[in-house]
Design a protein around this motif. Sequence first.
Motif: not given
Ligand SMILES: C[S@@+](CC[C@H](N)C(=O)[O-])C[C@H]1O[C@@H](n2cnc3c(N)ncnc32)[C@H](O)[C@@H]1O
Length: 375
Positions: A180, A202, A248, A256
Amino acid sequence: MAVVRHDLVLISLDPPYRLGDEDVVYNLFGWAEVDDEAHPDVSVTVNGAPVPLKLTPNPNVREHFPGVTASSLFARVNFAELLRGHTPAEPFLLSVEVTSGARSRVFEYEVSEGWLQAVFGRPVRRRRIPPEHLQIRVTGAAAGQFHLTGRRVAEQIAGILARAGLPLGRHARILDFGCGPGRVISAIKDMHPQAELFGSDIDGEAIGWARANLEDVGDFRVNGPAPPLPFADESFDLIYSISIFTHLPEDMQHGMLAELRRILKPGGVLLTTKLDPGAYDLPDDVCAKGVNDGFVYWGDADATEGLPGFYRLAYHTEAYVRRVWAKYFDVLHVGSHDLNNTQDAVLLRRPNGRGGLIPGLASRLLTALRPKADA
Ligand SMILES: C[S@@+](CC[C@H](N)C(=O)[O-])C[C@H]1O[C@@H](n2cnc3c(N)ncnc32)[C@H](O)[C@@H]1O
């Protein structure tokens, strides 16, 4: 298993949590739940320095929180006077703590360069805070605690690694997968400045913000929803991924997991999170499927503004992780509500040998076989 509840701390300061050059003298407004309306025990500090307060009874709070007594609070703060003689920690974040009896809440404020110059008489490096909509996208709120919650998570990561005999400081190249706008990685940088840090997500907007504002923290990349990730085989000693596999569909998770295995060095560690289907207030059919099958993807859960349609909620039991994720990794630890608020930590290690899946081939095969994700 008991359903997890969040305890509300009923203390509030008015947003926005940003101060410009003109806000060296600033009016703080807010309210706090109090035990005794006639003798409220409320105090405010700014980066540890106490601030004189005006308190008045606040009957409006009772309309929203029946039975709660509260005081309004007001403070006119001259930061230059208050923080005179202070040596600011860098990167600087203004931190206002409101305490009411046994309750307390911190509110973070980003300050401008002009504010820092006026208050400290010299340029000071500052910690940036992402725009509200990017905070809401990753944490569900923009409540003035973005970096505080990131630091708590980073400390939990460090604790889990240390207890497993794999301390954070021992890992040289680290990836925050699903970073994020950099909530956790900023704190990891503070705790382990020598590490070479990478973030990947993403969300192109979040990564754009991180690139522009956290250039001192790490190297940020956009990845697609399916493999490949933009990293070479065996790039990392440690990957952590907070609250990603909790969102997911199962086929994407397999893709992944194989891909993260590919980019970890043999013996490298993946620390991620899961949610237990028995521990939350879920619709009966979702809960039953999760508990019986060990995994459930709740595709009808609310979508998140700004993220793809597949990003919903997913739940795993410990038994599922130990059975299914063990095809990719050695499972070192499965916790209970020990990471990122109420999520369960899952600590995995890529086996040292080259047996099992051939990393690159496995993730390419899974990607080729997977149906296209909705974007
Ligand atoms: C709940 S947020 C958590 C963000 C960060 N890890 C935090 O704890 O502050 C989930 C994050 O997963 C990312 N995300 C979802 N699917 C993904 C993927 N396939 N690859 C990379 N990031 C992904 C979203 O865009 C989002 O930023």
